[in-house]
Write an enzyme that holds these catalytic residues in place. Sequence first.
Site, PDB file in Angstrom:
ATOM      1  N   ASP A  13     -20.635  -6.235  24.155  1.00  0.00           N
ATOM      2  CA  ASP A  13     -19.351  -5.521  24.156  1.00  0.00           C
ATOM      3  C   ASP A  13     -18.383  -6.353  23.319  1.00  0.00           C
ATOM      4  OD1 ASP A  13     -17.233  -3.716  25.015  1.00  0.00           O
ATOM      5  OD2 ASP A  13     -16.571  -5.271  26.388  1.00  0.00           O
ATOM      6  N   SER A  14     -17.179  -5.809  23.115  1.00  0.00           N
ATOM      7  CA  SER A  14     -16.160  -6.588  22.413  1.00  0.00           C
ATOM      8  C   SER A  14     -15.724  -7.806  23.222  1.00  0.00           C
ATOM      9  CB  SER A  14     -14.932  -5.707  22.165  1.00  0.00           C
ATOM     10  OG  SER A  14     -14.372  -5.321  23.408  1.00  0.00           O
ATOM     11  N   TYR A  45     -11.906  -4.028  20.042  1.00  0.00           N
ATOM     12  CA  TYR A  45     -12.510  -3.172  19.008  1.00  0.00           C
ATOM     13  C   TYR A  45     -11.732  -1.854  18.858  1.00  0.00           C
ATOM     14  CZ  TYR A  45     -17.033  -5.741  18.768  1.00  0.00           C
ATOM     15  OH  TYR A  45     -18.042  -6.654  18.578  1.00  0.00           O
ATOM     16  N   GLY A  46     -11.133  -1.413  19.929  1.00  0.00           N
ATOM     17  CA  GLY A  46     -10.614  -0.042  20.003  1.00  0.00           C
ATOM     18  C   GLY A  46      -9.454   0.237  19.076  1.00  0.00           C
ATOM     19  N   CYS A  76     -20.328  -0.717  25.429  1.00  0.00           N
ATOM     20  CA  CYS A  76     -18.989  -0.522  24.875  1.00  0.00           C
ATOM     21  C   CYS A  76     -18.902   0.913  24.375  1.00  0.00           C
ATOM     22  CB  CYS A  76     -18.800  -1.501  23.722  1.00  0.00           C
ATOM     23  SG  CYS A  76     -17.271  -1.289  22.804  1.00  0.00           S
ATOM     24  N   ASN A  77     -17.966   1.678  24.904  1.00  0.00           N
ATOM     25  CA  ASN A  77     -17.811   3.071  24.467  1.00  0.00           C
ATOM     26  C   ASN A  77     -17.423   3.138  22.993  1.00  0.00           C
ATOM     27  OD1 ASN A  77     -17.631   4.980  27.113  1.00  0.00           O
ATOM     28  ND2 ASN A  77     -16.862   2.945  27.554  1.00  0.00           N
ATOM     29  N   THR A  78     -16.556   2.209  22.579  1.00  0.00           N
ATOM     30  CA  THR A  78     -16.058   2.233  21.210  1.00  0.00           C
ATOM     31  C   THR A  78     -17.197   1.965  20.227  1.00  0.00           C
ATOM     32  OG1 THR A  78     -13.970   1.366  22.054  1.00  0.00           O
ATOM     33  CG2 THR A  78     -14.315   1.228  19.673  1.00  0.00           C
ATOM     34  N   GLU A 155      -8.893  -8.661  28.897  1.00  0.00           N
ATOM     35  CA  GLU A 155      -9.570  -9.858  28.370  1.00  0.00           C
ATOM     36  C   GLU A 155      -8.911 -11.152  28.862  1.00  0.00           C
ATOM     37  OE1 GLU A 155     -12.199 -10.584  25.785  1.00  0.00           O
ATOM     38  OE2 GLU A 155     -12.717  -8.708  26.767  1.00  0.00           O
ATOM     39  N   CYS A 186     -13.690   3.315  28.886  1.00  0.00           N
ATOM     40  CA  CYS A 186     -13.801   1.998  28.235  1.00  0.00           C
ATOM     41  C   CYS A 186     -14.355   1.073  29.301  1.00  0.00           C
ATOM     42  CB  CYS A 186     -12.428   1.524  27.770  1.00  0.00           C
ATOM     43  SG  CYS A 186     -12.356  -0.237  27.345  1.00  0.00           S
ATOM     44  N   THR A 187     -15.319   0.255  28.929  1.00  0.00           N
ATOM     45  CA  THR A 187     -16.022  -0.538  29.949  1.00  0.00           C
ATOM     46  C   THR A 187     -15.157  -1.667  30.519  1.00  0.00           C
ATOM     47  OG1 THR A 187     -17.040  -1.869  28.190  1.00  0.00           O
ATOM     48  CG2 THR A 187     -18.299   0.004  29.034  1.00  0.00           C
ATOM     49  N   HIS A 188     -14.029  -1.936  29.905  1.00  0.00           N
ATOM     50  CA  HIS A 188     -13.101  -2.910  30.501  1.00  0.00           C
ATOM     51  C   HIS A 188     -12.413  -2.347  31.754  1.00  0.00           C
ATOM     52  CE1 HIS A 188     -13.444  -5.058  26.653  1.00  0.00           C
ATOM     53  NE2 HIS A 188     -12.689  -6.036  27.127  1.00  0.00           N
TER      54      HIS A 188
HETATM   55  N1  DGL Z   1     -14.971  -2.173  26.254  1.00  0.00           N
HETATM   56  C1  DGL Z   1     -14.905  -1.425  25.057  1.00  0.00           C
HETATM   57  C2  DGL Z   1     -15.088   0.065  25.281  1.00  0.00           C
HETATM   58  O1  DGL Z   1     -15.796   0.432  26.166  1.00  0.00           O
HETATM   59  C3  DGL Z   1     -13.966  -1.829  23.961  1.00  0.00           C
HETATM   60  C4  DGL Z   1     -12.583  -2.176  24.298  1.00  0.00           C
HETATM   61  C5  DGL Z   1     -11.919  -2.772  23.090  1.00  0.00           C
HETATM   62  O2  DGL Z   1     -12.393  -3.810  22.640  1.00  0.00           O
HETATM   63  O3  DGL Z   1     -10.945  -2.181  22.592  1.00  0.00           O
HETATM   64  O4  DGL Z   1     -14.567   0.869  24.564  1.00  0.00           O
END
Ligand code: DGL
Length: 258
Positions: A13-14, A45-46, A76-78, A155, A186-188
Amino acid sequence: MTLSHEGYIGVFDSGVGGISILRELARALPHEDFLYFGDSANAPYGEKSRDQVLRRSRSIVDMLLDEGCKAIVIACNTATSVAAAELRGEYAHVPIVGVEPALKPATLTPGVERILVMATPITLRLDKYQQLAERWGGGHEIVEVPCPGLAARIEQGNLEADDLGALLDTLVGSYFGLVDGVVLGCTHYPFVSHRIRQAVGDVPLFDGACGTARQLERRLADRGLLSKSKAPGEVEFSSSRDTSEELELYRSFFDLPL
Ligand code: DGL
């Protein structure tokens, strides 16, 4: 070349977010070994360009395969929206499993009619999400809310702090009491589930962890790659921000009660 993680499942993931998926993978597949990579030095990443996310994803997959990983989970969804299709084309010999916003389970839940989808700006913009919404959204009211800044704030840890509540209030507080369920796209975000409920009300939250674990198990079984070991698997952490504090943060997210 020494393959120091031969037979592991590489998960990335990011940053810390993919640990919400990793926890479910390790629970569902307790005899598998996992190598987690968080790209915290390049998070979030988003809010990056498509090209930047694709380049980072490709170089992380290369690195995990060089380590000897037998399968990859894009936690990571992104990165899934941007890169999964291309990476599957480039690395056809390796199972590559992605994660997507859990719109399907949300729309199939009785009583959940008005659904808030929280995700990164890129995820909501790309075709992959648009197709998902078209497929499952019919008959429901779907409210999409891009959440710039939220993954970056998660983060930093310190998830009980006031500023995080204030950020969530700004992003989604206007929906308090007005939605029946929230998709955490988003997995966060599962790491701040309790704070999201404070902001929108006590409604069901949907994330992609269980669906990803089921898909990984199927893909490994299809290719005869499931571990034959009866011993508990290993979970190892690595990060592009390679400090002991960062790895300690990752371990603490792995152990957080959700
Ligand atoms: N956790 C990531 C997701 O699921 C990315 C979040 C990010 O880095 O912006 O989209």
